[in-house]
Design an enzyme around this catalytic site. Structure first.
Site, PDB file in Angstrom:
ATOM      1  N   TYR A  90       0.861  -1.183   0.000  1.00 47.04           N
ATOM      2  CA  TYR A  90       0.000   0.000   0.000  1.00 47.04           C
ATOM      3  C   TYR A  90       0.896   1.230   0.000  1.00 47.04           C
ATOM      4  CZ  TYR A  90      -3.521   3.354   1.605  1.00 47.04           C
ATOM      5  OH  TYR A  90      -4.371   4.437   1.717  1.00 47.04           O
ATOM      6  N   ARG A 113      -4.976  -0.409  15.409  1.00 45.97           N
ATOM      7  CA  ARG A 113      -4.319   0.204  16.572  1.00 45.97           C
ATOM      8  C   ARG A 113      -4.474  -0.625  17.828  1.00 45.97           C
ATOM      9  NH1 ARG A 113      -5.917   6.268  15.143  1.00 45.97           N
ATOM     10  NH2 ARG A 113      -4.409   6.536  13.466  1.00 45.97           N
ATOM     11  N   ARG A 130      22.282 -12.245  38.326  1.00 49.77           N
ATOM     12  CA  ARG A 130      23.463 -11.388  38.406  1.00 49.77           C
ATOM     13  C   ARG A 130      23.667 -10.968  39.848  1.00 49.77           C
ATOM     14  NH1 ARG A 130      27.889  -9.638  35.341  1.00 49.77           N
ATOM     15  NH2 ARG A 130      28.579  -7.629  36.135  1.00 49.77           N
ATOM     16  N   GLU A 144       1.601   4.489  11.649  1.00 50.32           N
ATOM     17  CA  GLU A 144       0.172   4.474  12.014  1.00 50.32           C
ATOM     18  C   GLU A 144      -0.214   5.744  12.771  1.00 50.32           C
ATOM     19  OE1 GLU A 144      -1.589   2.035  10.004  1.00 50.32           O
ATOM     20  OE2 GLU A 144      -2.824   2.619  11.696  1.00 50.32           O
ATOM     21  N   ARG A 173      -3.419  13.378  27.174  1.00 53.44           N
ATOM     22  CA  ARG A 173      -2.728  12.243  27.783  1.00 53.44           C
ATOM     23  C   ARG A 173      -3.404  11.815  29.088  1.00 53.44           C
ATOM     24  NH1 ARG A 173       2.952  13.936  27.797  1.00 53.44           N
ATOM     25  NH2 ARG A 173       2.562  14.157  25.564  1.00 53.44           N
TER      26      ARG A 173
END
Lengths: 656, 656
Positions: free
Chosen positions: B145, B291, B316, B426, B520
């Protein structure tokens, strides 16, 4: 006339340059610390322009690992030929030359210069120096510094490599008892060095005397083959720095003469008697200098990134806010400015802090030892804070370039990959911040506070910030407000530590996040103070633009951490709003100067390595040009298509 | 018995697994949405284990670009043979299969499935579908596309590629007028596709009718050579996804039949008359679904990163807080926990949000169109927030692995490079957040608020948060506090916009940073609400661990943004301290469960691709094993040494 405006440039970028409110050359001079240093830089640049042998044959992102190594070793060999540019008495020029030759890949023998020689210098006895230094400088001995092991980093006492003294033969037996004790990571250890300073735990007369350095030949001088009982190799590809190996080394009872222990400080006598060093404390001076260089270097990476993002944003047009009026430059969007401009300000602030640290470390060398703990803490904290924030900034710049930021043509992926290692090497950032915290615990309780910690002992003079308008917010008020917040953060963390239950190590651990956050404030306060002070002595004509940048840096720091400034009502929501207005104001003021500010960083295109950040703004033709390097474009139909897909498609088509 | 405990494991990691307070398999079942989905995953995993042809020959970081392409096309061809695993009716399984085959590199034909087929499906007329769909599904037509151009992204109306109708021949003439109009970035466009849906501005009868899609053959079906007047190529290497090309395409007056315009919505008649679509609005449903998949995918990348960092931190050992007691696991340090655990919580929270979005988008398909604007905004905002925070998390995980995080052996560099593109594709994150803000401006003034925005119209019920102890802080109180902060942020940004001077586009621009920050908060509120609600319906035995993780996620969000919660005294400094205590408490509670939580994500080693994150914890032998792949280790003395350095050293030695 602005030297950056040239025939054939993209008019969109020329338009920006003609709007500048200050003289770009004068800014460059200020930024680079004077005309003398600038001239020396330009000399290096001309030299590189004239010597294609010292440059990449094609852009490094198109190279395989083998090609990267060939490329970097070829340039290295070229340098040996042109060593007129290497002058150990002019570190500034030499470093810039090395940086311009190797740009964003490993300088394969950097540890020879940065660690092997300095450690030799400080740890070898005078007699040893007399023997080894001429060899180390001759170019026939290529050394590295091998301390880190696969399973061991900062905690030296747990290194597994042993050097066991055998008085019968008067030799040390170097041995790697387990895989996790393999030396791991030292630059060029695996393939290109023939010597190394090996740090191993010294055993003599049945006792471990802790880690000590040894001079060890690891490859044959003639054939360059690994010596018997030394296993050497490459540890594999890394995020960046793939133009050389990072190596591993495993000893299998490898013997070296007793005299190969570096004996300036401690000794092992022929009979195996261990002689302790007269002073047990090591000198930190060298470490401070390395870190001050790092801070400046890393700040320069951010300067590269904002140069790319700003120039690109001045030629990229996208979106048409007013229909019919045409697309606007993305640099006109407030959100885009907010992505980039605070990082322009940071690039400058961090550079100033790095320069200052360097100055201070030079004074240290002259013997002002009383300040050593302050400066050592400062260098640790600055390194940790700057390396981390630079990474965030580079990523924001990548995002600011939209899709093209993801392409290597932008240059940002290499920048990011190259510089992000700095968060870990030369001390893990978290470990360093906790060192600063430890230093602060002492400073808080010490009866005599040094200049840099005096604020901890000041009584808070006000219950509320004096800020009324961002326009009248004075340097003094700013510093007071940062002192207030920092003092509060430090004292609170210390209080928490005091009342924490359990053993001290336990209590320390349970407070360590808050302690490291407090330490970060100590560093922020230092940067804010240094930046304001440096700018107050800047040339008058540059003061307006520098002050706007400083305010952007500071206000953004305050608004991003507004909770700290608002605690106990020290600042009100209205005052924070005022600072926000200050940010928007600063960004509008910077907007017409933005391209010229990044121009003034004077980053040469050999260093910038970016199609998006080209001086001339001709990004789109540049992107098309860039594709010519792609191996995939050598043939119209790719090999893999014919090899794998063509037969399948043919079969499928026969069924249609 | 815990399935992750096996013979030969590193005892340090087994010890962790034996401490778990919950049943790992039950957590896995919850996390993956039930036993049925889990079984289907395991089937795919066994299939991959049995079919070496579908796996990498050696780890991808050791491959050159040519080898990467060979590798990915070889696997692609392999898939064609094993297409029993591809079932378009079982998207979940098929996607996982594709993901396991291609892991963290491009699936070269992903756009064929993700864009070419869906766009065809929604934009082609029934007659066109009847002709083309069988071809598109046959495997002989490989499509992509192509919308984005070198100089044009989100603003479709400014695409430069034109499709000019010529009524004489009843053809469209496709043309690229300038370099910046070259199609740029579409996956596999340059080398591997033979067809593309091209979006071009349609001109007919002297008038531009805006961007429209066209079915265009670009390479010969037999020879795969680029057709005449179509210039195709690769745009060069990228941060990741180098197993295929991202391509460019330039048309030089290339002609296609009139029938090749996709004519479900608008048409051009043979005489050139343009027929408008009946509805001018496009369906957003597909975009929401893509999405929602992205959010889940990207959350999964974070799950990979925290798996690596957590398991490594459990084996560790570094530092000896109590001398003589031995080195401790780095997972025991609070600072290390603070680096990793909040991101474990985020990985789960983001997954829950992504799953929820997916559910909702499925309902949308069934025709609940009234919610479309809410869901569309949500999907935009979630994509933007999650992709950015996941990047930050992956970087923290890299840092948590110390030096080894910089090696490709950790797997984190690939993870980071692969997933960070999602911030841009996107929809650029900033652009998306501003879309959410635009939607919120409408929601605020709309007389009927949808469920998701009802909080905007609620009067704040309290002047102060009800939080007294983090232990008794209820879901209801949490949501109320987030609603308060979000409402305040949104209303303040709107007020600012209202009083801003200048034209609307100008005012919008000057408020855009604050608007996007407010947006947000809208997304954060949504995640917090969904996470709490999902956990309240979780199996009883999992509730304790899930609630602790949720609280960690929420408290960390609050403390990191404490300024917002403290404005106007809504929360006091004491309340924030209480939340901090909540964080430290949650981290201590999670500590013994940490390894088992990441185990429960059930990420297969083929996907994890990490020496540091190995299930068995045998990291050090694994690192040594890893070096065997390095081309540099094929010879003891590297070619570049003999080629460049040996002659120089020889000469220098002769002078000694």
């Amino acid at each position: 006339m602005n030297r950056y405006v040239q025939q054939g440039d993209n008019p969109d970028i020329t338009e920006e340059r003609l709007k500048a409110t200050f003289d770009v050359d004068r800014f460059t001079e200020f930024y680079h610390g004077g005309l003398k240093r600038l001239k020396s830089r330009r000399k290096v640049e001309r030299y590189l322009e004239e010597h294609a042998e010292l440059r990449d044959i094609r852009p490094t992102p198109f190279m395989s690992r083998d090609e990267l190594i060939d490329n970097s070793i070829r340039k290295l060999a070229g340098m040996a030929k042109f060593n007129e540019m290497i002058d150990l008495n002019d570190i500034e020029k030499t470093t810039y030359f090395l940086q311009m030759v190797h740009v964003r890949d490993s300088m394969p023998f950097s540890l020879h210069y940065l660690m092997f020689l300095p450690v030799l210098n400080s740890q070898a006895s005078p007699e040893q120096l007399a023997t080894w230094m001429p060899l180390a400088l001759s170019g026939t001995v290529i050394g590295t510094y091998a301390q880190t092991e696969m399973g061991h980093g900062t905690n030296l006492s747990k290194l597994e490599t042993t050097a066991t003294y055998d008085p019968n033969t008067q030799e040390f037996i170097l041995h790697t008892p387990t895989i996790s004790g393999a030396k791991w990571w030292p630059g060029s250890l695996g393939k290109f060095c023939n010597h190394a300073i090996i740090v191993a735990n010294l055993w003599t007369q049945g006792k471990c005397e802790g880690p000590h350095p040894f001079w060890v030949q690891i490859r044959d001088s003639e054939t360059h083959e690994a010596l018997k009982n030394v296993r050497l190799g490459d540890i594999g590809p890394k995020l960046s720095l793939n133009g050389s190996d990072n190596g591993y080394l495993i000893f299998d009872n490898f013997r070296i003469p007793r005299e190969n222990m570096l004996m300036r400080h401690s000794k092992v006598l022929p009979d195996g008697t261990y002689v302790k060093p007269p002073h047990s404390k090591l000198a930190y001076g060298g470490m401070v200098f390395v870190r001050s260089m790092m801070v400046r270097d890393i700040a320069n990476h951010l300067a590269n990134a904002v140069t790319i993002a700003t120039r690109y944003s001045a030629v990229r047009r996208q979106g048409e806010p007013v229909p019919g009026k045409g697309e606007v430059k993305i640099l006109d969007y407030q959100t885009q400015q907010y992505r980039i401009f605070p990082y322009i300000a940071k690039a400058i602030a961090f550079r100033i802090a790095g320069e200052e640290l360097q100055e201070v470390s030079k004074q240290l060398k002259k013997g002002e030892a009383s300040q050593l703990p302050d400066i050592h803490a400062l260098s640790s904290g600055l390194k940790a804070l700057v390396t981390f924030e630079v990474q965030q900034g580079i990523e924001q710049c990548r995002l600011a370039c939209g899709g093209h930021g993801y392409s290597h043509a932008s240059g940002i992926p290499e920048l990011s990959a190259f510089s992000c290692g700095s968060c870990t090497y030369e001390g893990d950032n978290l470990v360093l911040m906790l060192q600063v915290a430890k230093y602060l615990t002492k400073a808080v309780t010490s009866p005599v506070a040094s200049g840099i910690c005096a604020y901890l002992h000041k009584k808070s003079s006000a219950l509320q910030s004096a800020l009324s308008s961002h326009k009248t917010y004075s340097d003094l008020q700013i510093v007071q407000d940062f002192e207030h917040v920092t003092r509060r953060a430090v004292l609170q963390a210390m209080d928490k530590l005091k009342i924490a239950s359990g053993t001290m190590p336990d209590a320390w651990n349970r407070c360590s996040v808050e302690l490291s956050k407090a330490a970060r404030w100590h560093i922020r306060l230092y940067i804010v103070r240094i930046v304001l002070s440096k700018i107050s002595t800047a040339p008058e004509d540059l003061k307006p633009v520098l002050r706007t940048l400083a305010k952007l840096y500071i206000f953004d720091l305050q608004v991003s951490n507004k909770g700290h400034f608002m605690e106990e009502g020290y600042m009100s929501a209205q005052q924070i709003d005022e600072l926000k207005e200050g940010i928007w104001d600063a960004m509008s003021t910077i907007r017409p100067d933005a391209v010229s500010i990044v121009d003034a960083f004077a980053i040469h295109e050999i260093e910038l390595k970016s199609v998006l950040g080209r001086r001339d703004g001709n990004v789109y033709p540049g992107l098309m040009e860039w594709t010519k390097h792609s191996q995939l474009n050598e043939k119209d139909v790719p090999v893999a298509f014919d090899k794998y897909l063509a037969p399948i498609i043919k079969k499928l088509r026969s069924r249609l």
